[in-house]
Design a protein around this motif. Structure first.
Motif, mmCIF file in Angstrom:
data_model
loop_
_atom_site.group_PDB
_atom_site.id
_atom_site.type_symbol
_atom_site.label_atom_id
_atom_site.label_comp_id
_atom_site.label_asym_id
_atom_site.label_seq_id
_atom_site.Cartn_x
_atom_site.Cartn_y
_atom_site.Cartn_z
ATOM 1 N N SER A 1 22.272 27.730 86.510
ATOM 2 C CA SER A 1 21.744 28.004 85.661
ATOM 3 C C SER A 1 20.520 26.417 85.035
ATOM 4 C CB SER A 1 21.865 28.418 84.623
ATOM 5 O OG SER A 1 22.541 29.731 84.689
ATOM 6 N N TYR B 1 17.578 30.453 87.558
ATOM 7 C CA TYR B 1 18.803 30.949 88.104
ATOM 8 C C TYR B 1 18.606 30.299 89.606
ATOM 9 C CZ TYR B 1 19.496 33.432 84.301
ATOM 10 O OH TYR B 1 19.152 33.424 82.612
ATOM 11 N N ARG C 1 26.767 30.102 91.381
ATOM 12 C CA ARG C 1 25.466 30.136 90.767
ATOM 13 C C ARG C 1 25.122 29.547 88.912
ATOM 14 N NH1 ARG C 1 22.641 34.816 86.207
ATOM 15 N NH2 ARG C 1 23.992 34.163 85.212
ATOM 16 N N GLN D 1 21.417 31.649 92.575
ATOM 17 C CA GLN D 1 22.768 32.026 93.562
ATOM 18 C C GLN D 1 22.626 31.785 94.507
ATOM 19 O OE1 GLN D 1 24.708 34.244 91.096
ATOM 20 N NE2 GLN D 1 26.100 34.064 93.214
ATOM 21 N N SER E 1 30.749 30.900 96.298
ATOM 22 C CA SER E 1 29.793 31.954 95.216
ATOM 23 C C SER E 1 30.003 30.850 94.470
ATOM 24 C CB SER E 1 29.579 33.490 95.282
ATOM 25 O OG SER E 1 29.449 33.833 96.470
#
Length: 124
Positions: free
Chosen positions: A21, A80, A19, A82, A17
């Motif tokens: 921004s 964001y 994330r 994700q 994973s």
């Protein structure tokens, strides 16, 4: 003018994973819908996800549905992305974009402001 700066890219193994921004500065009041696009080597830039001004509506390309989630914090002028269950085919430069209009925006020409991009590499 509106400036966008992405962060959070990197190298991750398949199944992992990340994330991303995107912080928006400048005339943020004019930046309504936000989106993420990506461009892999030798390919055209493609739509990934978008979110409306109040976050009530989100849109995704089919290949990321169920794995990616777009969200926003307007108080922080940040959006964001994700990304879970990453696959090697997700490898690309990811771009944040802002539109001067709200609503359903899934085409690059609908966005007037772009970040510089952040590299996401997924190894198999």
């Amino acid at each position: 003018q509106v400036q966008l700066v992405e962060s959070g890219g990197g190298l991750v193994q398949a199944g992992g994973s990340l994330r991303l921004s995107c912080t928006v500065s400048g005339r943020t009041a004019t930046a309504y819908a936000k989106g993420w696009f990506r461009q892999a080597p030798g390919k055209e830039r493609e739509f990934v996800a978008a979110i409306t001004w109040r976050g009530a509506n989100t849109y995704y390309t089919d290949s990321v549905k169920g794995r990616f989630t777009i969200s926003r914090e307007n108080a922080k002028n940040t959006v964001y992305l994700q990304m879970n269950s990453l696959k090697p085919e997700d490898t690309a430069v990811y771009y944040c974009a802002a539109s001067s209009y709200d609503g359903y925006r899934t085409h690059a020409y609908e966005y007037g402001y772009w970040g510089q991009g952040t590299q996401v590499t997924v190894s198999s």
